[in-house]
Design a protein around this motif. Structure first.
Motif, short mmCIF file in Angstrom:
data_model
loop_
_atom_site.label_atom_id
_atom_site.label_comp_id
_atom_site.label_asym_id
_atom_site.label_seq_id
_atom_site.Cartn_x
_atom_site.Cartn_y
_atom_site.Cartn_z
N ARG A 126 0.68 -1.22 -0.03
CA ARG A 126 0.03 0.12 0.05
C ARG A 126 0.91 1.20 0.12
NH1 ARG A 126 -4.39 0.50 4.66
NH2 ARG A 126 -5.32 -1.12 3.63
N GLY A 127 0.57 2.33 -0.93
CA GLY A 127 1.29 3.39 -0.95
C GLY A 127 2.44 3.26 -2.00
N ALA A 128 2.60 2.23 -2.65
CA ALA A 128 3.83 2.20 -3.42
C ALA A 128 3.30 3.05 -4.84
CB ALA A 128 4.16 0.88 -3.78
N ASP A 129 4.46 3.49 -5.39
CA ASP A 129 4.59 4.12 -6.70
C ASP A 129 4.84 3.21 -7.73
OD1 ASP A 129 3.78 6.59 -5.72
OD2 ASP A 129 5.96 7.05 -5.50
N HIS A 130 4.40 3.35 -8.84
CA HIS A 130 4.81 2.41 -9.97
C HIS A 130 6.19 2.84 -10.49
CE1 HIS A 130 0.53 0.70 -11.28
NE2 HIS A 130 0.67 1.05 -9.99
N ILE A 131 6.88 1.70 -11.01
CA ILE A 131 7.92 1.91 -11.81
C ILE A 131 7.61 1.40 -13.33
CG2 ILE A 131 10.03 1.33 -12.63
CD1 ILE A 131 11.01 1.31 -9.25
N ASP A 132 7.43 1.95 -14.40
CA ASP A 132 7.03 1.53 -15.56
C ASP A 132 7.63 0.45 -16.13
OD1 ASP A 132 4.85 3.12 -15.23
OD2 ASP A 132 5.45 4.72 -16.93
N ASN A 133 7.18 -0.66 -16.79
CA ASN A 133 7.63 -1.75 -17.44
C ASN A 133 7.42 -1.68 -18.78
OD1 ASN A 133 8.15 -4.29 -18.59
ND2 ASN A 133 7.27 -5.33 -16.93
N PRO A 134 8.30 -0.89 -19.62
CA PRO A 134 7.70 -1.09 -21.04
C PRO A 134 7.78 -2.31 -22.03
CG PRO A 134 10.02 -0.19 -20.57
CD PRO A 134 9.31 -0.70 -19.26
N VAL A 135 8.41 -3.42 -21.18
CA VAL A 135 8.54 -4.68 -21.91
C VAL A 135 7.41 -5.71 -21.73
CG1 VAL A 135 9.79 -6.72 -22.07
CG2 VAL A 135 11.15 -4.51 -21.40
N SER A 136 6.76 -5.54 -20.40
CA SER A 136 5.71 -6.54 -20.13
C SER A 136 4.52 -6.20 -19.12
CB SER A 136 6.20 -8.02 -19.61
OG SER A 136 7.01 -7.78 -18.65
N VAL A 148 11.74 -1.74 -6.45
CA VAL A 148 11.84 -2.83 -6.69
C VAL A 148 11.62 -3.23 -8.20
CG1 VAL A 148 10.24 -5.13 -6.17
CG2 VAL A 148 10.76 -3.19 -4.58
N MET A 149 12.36 -3.98 -8.65
CA MET A 149 12.36 -4.15 -10.32
C MET A 149 12.77 -5.58 -10.62
SD MET A 149 14.70 -0.99 -11.30
CE MET A 149 15.91 -1.08 -9.75
N ALA A 150 12.30 -5.96 -11.86
CA ALA A 150 12.43 -7.52 -12.34
C ALA A 150 13.73 -7.96 -12.23
CB ALA A 150 11.87 -7.41 -13.58
N GLY A 151 13.76 -9.54 -12.46
CA GLY A 151 15.16 -10.06 -12.37
C GLY A 151 15.50 -10.06 -13.86
N VAL A 152 14.56 -10.28 -15.02
CA VAL A 152 15.06 -10.61 -16.26
C VAL A 152 15.66 -9.42 -16.69
CG1 VAL A 152 14.13 -10.90 -18.47
CG2 VAL A 152 12.90 -12.07 -16.60
N PRO A 153 16.96 -9.60 -17.23
CA PRO A 153 17.93 -8.44 -17.40
C PRO A 153 17.35 -7.04 -18.25
CG PRO A 153 19.19 -10.23 -17.36
CD PRO A 153 17.82 -10.86 -17.28
N SER A 154 16.70 -7.66 -19.41
CA SER A 154 16.10 -6.72 -20.36
C SER A 154 14.92 -5.84 -19.58
CB SER A 154 15.64 -7.45 -21.45
OG SER A 154 14.67 -7.99 -21.53
N ILE A 155 14.32 -6.54 -18.98
CA ILE A 155 13.07 -5.83 -18.01
C ILE A 155 13.82 -4.93 -17.02
CG2 ILE A 155 10.83 -5.97 -16.91
CD1 ILE A 155 10.51 -8.66 -18.30
N PHE A 156 14.67 -5.73 -16.31
CA PHE A 156 15.57 -4.79 -15.19
C PHE A 156 16.02 -3.38 -15.86
CE2 PHE A 156 19.55 -3.78 -13.28
CZ PHE A 156 19.24 -3.07 -12.24
N GLN A 157 16.69 -3.60 -16.98
CA GLN A 157 17.37 -2.39 -17.43
C GLN A 157 16.52 -1.34 -17.86
OE1 GLN A 157 20.04 -3.77 -20.41
NE2 GLN A 157 20.84 -5.40 -18.93
N ALA A 158 15.22 -1.64 -18.56
CA ALA A 158 14.17 -0.83 -18.84
C ALA A 158 13.55 -0.02 -17.78
CB ALA A 158 13.11 -1.48 -19.64
#
Lengths: 247, 247
Positions: A126-136, A148-158
């Motif tokens: 609750r209260g978290a802001d989004h970090i956009d995921n342009p991949v998926s 907090v970000m994804a572990g798949v490298p291409s998504i993490f980098q984006a």
């Protein structure tokens, strides 16, 4: 002088600890932090266990300007990052209306079922802001100073590209490299003297070993260009002096 | 049933945190530990600062059967691992007679000066055992349950080969992989049910993203062959069932 901005990273995932997946995200985050003048001070790789994640998040968020996590935000049962982060912050983990809507529309547009598993990706502290995921589509999130970000490298980098503009950056650490054809045993003594003479620099010596002989890469880091140039000149003069002696 | 043997790793070095050097040792240690049945539970990457090293060593050596460190045992001023480990154990860091003799003979045989910097590599925590270094003589060392090794990957790997036969190994975690052509959103629900049915297994789902679509590698881990086979068959049946539905 700008503040020193520090960061820590938490890599979440049994697959890294078992060797099945070789991490590529530590090196990428390190490069990006160095480029924008943030000191990455510590990385922890932890297992997919709630206590391990909660302990690491709470230890590191208290100590650093920023914490970045990778991994464990997908739809399967071993993806427990959102719940663990919620627990670390003492807030509920619940469906985020906007994330739910985005994911619902995403799957509807592709004629895919919006399964319970996929719905899990809309659960955020609750209260978290989004970090956009342009991949998926499934978003990462920021709560407090934790990203907090994804572990798949291409998504993490984006995702990281989307985070960087929001960061307060430090005074960039400048660096200069001196190639040194000698091993550390030759240069260790004089290099320590140069480090003592330039306390505002960080002088690193990185041994390389190739085909039976050692050489080193000497890296001088400083926040002031003038100091950097002076210390680098001293290191270069030391290397040149040794080379002359060897002729 | 054999004991569960756990391990932690500490990667020491500013060069990893700055991105200048990309770590290759975490993946190698992870592979070796998995192969011999030791659970690598946590990795920390810390800077070349005494407090950071001491804190990590003391936190992790109390919690795990073994701790492995890489980096910071060379001859330069930024190589402070031996002194930091000594401090963590509360023992003096002093010249080790045998290491001193080996290094002295090594450099004498090559007509090289045994510099003060090189002599630093003979400084070990009192009471430490050597870990042989077949590449460049300067030893790693073991004190208590902590194994201290070089950061240069070829030397680290050679040292680790010398350490492995001395380790008490666990009951090897067996694993089986099921290739799954569906993304996690499709399989997350049923996979969680299978995990619940087999509490003695660890079922991991590793999302892969390639050319615009997701697939997953499903890995079942168990200490018993029978349990492994049963759980793997359930996972395979789930994937086959989904594939049939998609036809």
């Amino acid at each position: 002088m700008a503040d020193i901005v520090t960061a820590a990273m938490i890599v979440i995932g049994d697959e890294i600890l078992s060797g099945r997946t070789k991490d590529q995200n530590i090196g990428h985050l390190a490069d990006v932090m160095t480029a924008i003048g943030v000191d990455l001070k510590e990385v922890r790789v932890v297992s997919d266990e709630e206590d391990a994640i909660v302990d690491a998040v709470n230890a590191l968020r208290a100590r650093h300007t920023y914490v970045f996590t990778t991994g464990g935000i997908g739809p399967t049962h071993d993806d427990i990052t959102a719940e663990s982060i919620s627990k670390a912050f003492g807030v509920p983990c619940e469906y985020d209306e906007r994330a739910y809507g985005m994911l619902e529309a995403h799957y509807a547009a592709r004629g895919l079922e919006f399964t319970e598993a996929r719905k899990r990706m809309a659960r955020l502290p609750r209260g978290a802001d989004h970090i956009d995921n342009p991949v998926s589509v499934a978003p990462g999130f920021r709560i407090g100073n934790v990203h907090v970000m994804a572990g798949v490298p291409s998504i993490f980098q984006a995702m990281l590209d989307n985070v960087v503009p929001s960061l307060k950056v430090g005074q960039k650490l400048l660096s200069a490299t001196v190639h040194c054809p000698f091993g550390e045993g030759v240069i260790g003594g004089p290099l320590a003297e140069i480090q003592k003479s330039y306390p505002d620099t960080i002088i690193g010596s990185y041994p390389k070993y190739l085909d039976g002989s050692f050489w080193t890469e000497l890296v001088v880091r400083a926040r002031s260009q003038e100091t950097l140039e002076q210390a680098t000149a001293s290191v270069q003069a030391m290397v040149d002096g040794l080379a002359t002696r060897q002729l």
